[in-house]
Motif scaffolding. Structure first.
Motif, PDB file in Angstrom:
ATOM      1  N   LEU A   1       0.828  -1.210   0.000  1.00 43.62           N
ATOM      2  CA  LEU A   1       0.000   0.000   0.000  1.00 43.62           C
ATOM      3  C   LEU A   1       0.860   1.257   0.000  1.00 43.62           C
ATOM      4  CD1 LEU A   1      -3.058   0.838   2.147  1.00 43.62           C
ATOM      5  CD2 LEU A   1      -0.936   1.992   2.711  1.00 43.62           C
ATOM      6  N   ARG A   2       0.313   2.309  -0.600  1.00 37.76           N
ATOM      7  CA  ARG A   2       0.945   3.624  -0.575  1.00 37.76           C
ATOM      8  C   ARG A   2      -0.159   4.680  -0.613  1.00 37.76           C
ATOM      9  NH1 ARG A   2       4.973   3.956  -5.178  1.00 37.76           N
ATOM     10  NH2 ARG A   2       3.116   4.186  -6.455  1.00 37.76           N
ATOM     11  N   VAL A   3       0.069   5.822   0.058  1.00 34.11           N
ATOM     12  CA  VAL A   3      -0.930   6.895   0.096  1.00 34.11           C
ATOM     13  C   VAL A   3      -0.258   8.208  -0.275  1.00 34.11           C
ATOM     14  CG1 VAL A   3      -2.632   8.117   1.503  1.00 34.11           C
ATOM     15  CG2 VAL A   3      -2.185   5.692   1.946  1.00 34.11           C
ATOM     16  N   ARG A   4      -0.875   8.955  -1.183  1.00 32.92           N
ATOM     17  CA  ARG A   4      -0.377  10.271  -1.538  1.00 32.92           C
ATOM     18  C   ARG A   4      -1.511  11.282  -1.399  1.00 32.92           C
ATOM     19  NH1 ARG A   4       2.579  10.581  -5.908  1.00 32.92           N
ATOM     20  NH2 ARG A   4       2.782   8.348  -6.280  1.00 32.92           N
ATOM     21  N   VAL A   5      -1.136  12.563  -1.234  1.00 34.00           N
ATOM     22  CA  VAL A   5      -2.146  13.627  -1.285  1.00 34.00           C
ATOM     23  C   VAL A   5      -2.112  14.207  -2.687  1.00 34.00           C
ATOM     24  CG1 VAL A   5      -2.160  14.141   1.174  1.00 34.00           C
ATOM     25  CG2 VAL A   5      -0.544  15.328  -0.298  1.00 34.00           C
ATOM     26  N   LEU A   6      -3.304  14.372  -3.255  1.00 27.73           N
ATOM     27  CA  LEU A   6      -3.393  14.759  -4.658  1.00 27.73           C
ATOM     28  C   LEU A   6      -3.036  16.216  -4.887  1.00 27.73           C
ATOM     29  CD1 LEU A   6      -6.629  12.859  -5.756  1.00 27.73           C
ATOM     30  CD2 LEU A   6      -4.243  12.121  -5.833  1.00 27.73           C
ATOM     31  N   GLU A   7      -3.404  17.085  -3.941  1.00 28.98           N
ATOM     32  CA  GLU A   7      -3.187  18.513  -4.149  1.00 28.98           C
ATOM     33  C   GLU A   7      -1.708  18.861  -4.313  1.00 28.98           C
ATOM     34  OE1 GLU A   7      -7.142  18.050  -2.163  1.00 28.98           O
ATOM     35  OE2 GLU A   7      -5.138  17.160  -1.949  1.00 28.98           O
ATOM     36  N   ARG A   8      -0.824  18.132  -3.641  1.00 31.28           N
ATOM     37  CA  ARG A   8       0.618  18.416  -3.720  1.00 31.28           C
ATOM     38  C   ARG A   8       1.392  17.292  -4.397  1.00 31.28           C
ATOM     39  NH1 ARG A   8       2.702  18.339   1.458  1.00 31.28           N
ATOM     40  NH2 ARG A   8       0.777  17.413   2.275  1.00 31.28           N
ATOM     41  N   ASP A   9       0.708  16.207  -4.748  1.00 26.17           N
ATOM     42  CA  ASP A   9       1.343  15.022  -5.329  1.00 26.17           C
ATOM     43  C   ASP A   9       2.533  14.575  -4.473  1.00 26.17           C
ATOM     44  OD1 ASP A   9       1.656  12.936  -7.125  1.00 26.17           O
ATOM     45  OD2 ASP A   9       3.066  14.052  -8.378  1.00 26.17           O
ATOM     46  N   VAL A  10       2.253  14.410  -3.173  1.00 25.52           N
ATOM     47  CA  VAL A  10       3.279  14.016  -2.207  1.00 25.52           C
ATOM     48  C   VAL A  10       2.851  12.717  -1.528  1.00 25.52           C
ATOM     49  CG1 VAL A  10       4.378  14.622  -0.009  1.00 25.52           C
ATOM     50  CG2 VAL A  10       4.084  16.360  -1.780  1.00 25.52           C
ATOM     51  N   ILE A  11       3.765  11.757  -1.444  1.00 27.57           N
ATOM     52  CA  ILE A  11       3.482  10.514  -0.722  1.00 27.57           C
ATOM     53  C   ILE A  11       3.572  10.797   0.775  1.00 27.57           C
ATOM     54  CG2 ILE A  11       4.280   8.163  -0.244  1.00 27.57           C
ATOM     55  CD1 ILE A  11       5.337   8.104  -3.132  1.00 27.57           C
ATOM     56  N   ILE A  12       2.498  10.492   1.505  1.00 26.18           N
ATOM     57  CA  ILE A  12       2.483  10.732   2.955  1.00 26.18           C
ATOM     58  C   ILE A  12       2.639   9.441   3.758  1.00 26.18           C
ATOM     59  CG2 ILE A  12       1.188  12.882   2.791  1.00 26.18           C
ATOM     60  CD1 ILE A  12      -1.289  11.185   3.757  1.00 26.18           C
ATOM     61  N   LEU A  13       2.185   8.319   3.202  1.00 27.42           N
ATOM     62  CA  LEU A  13       2.341   7.013   3.837  1.00 27.42           C
ATOM     63  C   LEU A  13       2.920   6.065   2.801  1.00 27.42           C
ATOM     64  CD1 LEU A  13      -1.121   6.691   5.675  1.00 27.42           C
ATOM     65  CD2 LEU A  13       1.033   7.528   6.628  1.00 27.42           C
ATOM     66  N   ASN A  14       3.961   5.333   3.189  1.00 27.77           N
ATOM     67  CA  ASN A  14       4.635   4.473   2.225  1.00 27.77           C
ATOM     68  C   ASN A  14       4.929   3.120   2.859  1.00 27.77           C
ATOM     69  OD1 ASN A  14       5.729   3.812  -0.231  1.00 27.77           O
ATOM     70  ND2 ASN A  14       7.403   5.292  -0.155  1.00 27.77           N
ATOM     71  N   ASN A  15       5.387   2.193   2.010  1.00 22.82           N
ATOM     72  CA  ASN A  15       5.809   0.870   2.492  1.00 22.82           C
ATOM     73  C   ASN A  15       4.721   0.192   3.314  1.00 22.82           C
ATOM     74  OD1 ASN A  15       8.579   2.806   2.847  1.00 22.82           O
ATOM     75  ND2 ASN A  15       8.729   0.995   1.550  1.00 22.82           N
ATOM     76  N   GLY A  16       3.474   0.388   2.893  1.00 22.91           N
ATOM     77  CA  GLY A  16       2.354  -0.198   3.625  1.00 22.91           C
ATOM     78  C   GLY A  16       2.194  -1.682   3.361  1.00 22.91           C
ATOM     79  N   TYR A  17       1.668  -2.373   4.362  1.00 26.38           N
ATOM     80  CA  TYR A  17       1.426  -3.809   4.239  1.00 26.38           C
ATOM     81  C   TYR A  17       0.097  -4.128   4.911  1.00 26.38           C
ATOM     82  CZ  TYR A  17       1.811  -8.861   4.926  1.00 26.38           C
ATOM     83  OH  TYR A  17       1.574 -10.202   4.916  1.00 26.38           O
ATOM     84  N   VAL A  18      -0.727  -4.920   4.221  1.00 27.05           N
ATOM     85  CA  VAL A  18      -2.050  -5.269   4.719  1.00 27.05           C
ATOM     86  C   VAL A  18      -2.235  -6.777   4.645  1.00 27.05           C
ATOM     87  CG1 VAL A  18      -4.543  -4.868   4.500  1.00 27.05           C
ATOM     88  CG2 VAL A  18      -2.919  -3.078   3.770  1.00 27.05           C
ATOM     89  N   GLU A  19      -2.826  -7.343   5.696  1.00 25.22           N
ATOM     90  CA  GLU A  19      -3.304  -8.718   5.668  1.00 25.22           C
ATOM     91  C   GLU A  19      -4.808  -8.695   5.926  1.00 25.22           C
ATOM     92  OE1 GLU A  19      -1.216 -11.222   8.386  1.00 25.22           O
ATOM     93  OE2 GLU A  19       0.701 -10.995   7.365  1.00 25.22           O
ATOM     94  N   PHE A  20      -5.550  -9.500   5.176  1.00 19.87           N
ATOM     95  CA  PHE A  20      -6.989  -9.487   5.288  1.00 19.87           C
ATOM     96  C   PHE A  20      -7.563 -10.840   4.887  1.00 19.87           C
ATOM     97  CE2 PHE A  20      -5.671  -8.299   1.080  1.00 19.87           C
ATOM     98  CZ  PHE A  20      -6.590  -8.852   0.202  1.00 19.87           C
ATOM     99  N   ASP A  21      -8.799 -11.091   5.307  1.00 16.73           N
ATOM    100  CA  ASP A  21      -9.485 -12.299   4.883  1.00 16.73           C
ATOM    101  C   ASP A  21      -9.982 -12.082   3.462  1.00 16.73           C
ATOM    102  OD1 ASP A  21      -9.069 -13.487   7.323  1.00 16.73           O
ATOM    103  OD2 ASP A  21     -11.027 -12.958   8.129  1.00 16.73           O
ATOM    104  N   ALA A  22      -9.420 -12.843   2.538  1.00 17.74           N
ATOM    105  CA  ALA A  22      -9.764 -12.653   1.115  1.00 17.74           C
ATOM    106  C   ALA A  22     -11.157 -13.185   0.815  1.00 17.74           C
ATOM    107  CB  ALA A  22      -8.717 -13.356   0.266  1.00 17.74           C
TER     108      ALA A  22
END
Length: 289
Positions: A268-289
């Motif tokens: 996972l990765r999260v950016r803010v669109l107004e500034r095109d800046v990544i705010i959260l990086n190197n994300g990892y998620v586990e979930f029941d598929a």
């Protein structure tokens, strides 16, 4: 200044006990941007309406903290002016009740020495239990202590960031807006740092306006993960980890991108669109598929 590794590693952190209500659960959901539209979908309504209320999984990260802020104790020798929240980790063992009493037991897990001119990184965790002793969640975080390197420890063994694919487009994404007053709402869940509300204080930190709490942006990303991977069912989320990369400002729009890595796993990765800046990086998620 160098710190005393053995003293910090074995710091006697008091147990935290917290009673929270349906009102607190709704307030947290509003604080991370839920219920932004009218009318609300049934999936969104479940997080803000007392009828059939469900807690957002990321709320587990703010519950059960010990009273006071042990790192501020002068005996700890931690330079708080040079401390940054580096990463946040969460493992869900059982869905968080919409209200109840929880017990938090916090530990210092490890401290890595990057060198006198590079600082140190401390990893802590908190196990969250129900009042009858059932383990609900384990939250963890890293703290980058720029002023406390060179204490004679080692940097060997520090966890590496989860890689985000750069050789292919994401498999899915979602844009979520935040409110201009997002930080003002979020702080009511317990984070009273003036950096997020007081313009004069924010200016001393080098910001033109107050910034959003990092844990608020984490909660917004958690909502995105539920929608993208869990069909908005909080019971399906198993783990959610991120690295903080840059500040977010209230009122900005986030784009959360996920890359499927196998059954029940995603980057996972999260950016803010107004500034095109990544705010959260190197994300990892586990979930029941």
């Amino acid at each position: 200044m160098p710190l005393d590794y053995e003293r910090i590693k074995n710091w006697p952190i008091p147990e935290g006990r917290q009673e929270y209500s349906a009102r607190d659960t709704i307030l947290y959901a509003l604080g991370v941007g839920a219920a932004i539209s009218n009318k609300l979908s049934p999936e969104e309504l479940r997080f803000v309406y007392e009828k059939g209320l469900q807690a957002l999984p990321t709320m587990a990260t703010i519950l059960g903290s010990p009273e006071g802020f042990w790192m501020a104790d002068p005996e700890a020798g931690i330079d708080l002016a040079k401390v940054l929240h580096g990463e946040q980790f969460l493992t869900i063992h059982k869905p968080l009740p919409a209200e109840g009493v929880v017990i938090g037991r916090e530990t210092v897990d490890e401290i890595y020495d990057k060198g006198a001119d590079k600082g140190a990184v401390m990893y802590c965790s908190r196990k969250l239990y129900s009042e009858d002793g059932e383990l609900l969640a384990t939250s963890g975080w890293s703290t980058f202590m720029r002023g406390n390197g060179g204490f004679g420890g080692t940097a060997t063994g520090q966890p590496k960031p989860h890689p985000v694919p750069d050789d292919r487009p994401c498999d899915s994404s979602i844009d979520l807006i935040s409110r201009p007053e997002q930080a003002v709402i979020y702080r009511l869940s317990g984070d009273w740092n003036p950096l997020h509300i007081d313009p004069a204080f924010a200016a001393r930190g080098g910001f033109d306006v107050p910034i959003l709490h990092g844990m608020c942006s984490y909660g917004i990303a958690g909502r995105a993960v539920l929608q993208l991977l869990c069909n908005n069912d909080p019971s399906r989320l198993r783990a959610f980890n991120v690295r903080f990369a840059a500040p977010m400002f209230p009122g900005e729009t986030t784009r959360t991108e996920v890359w499927l890595e196998g059954p029940g796993r995603a980057a996972l990765r999260v950016r803010v669109l107004e500034r095109d800046v990544i705010i959260l990086n190197n994300g990892y998620v586990e979930f029941d598929a």
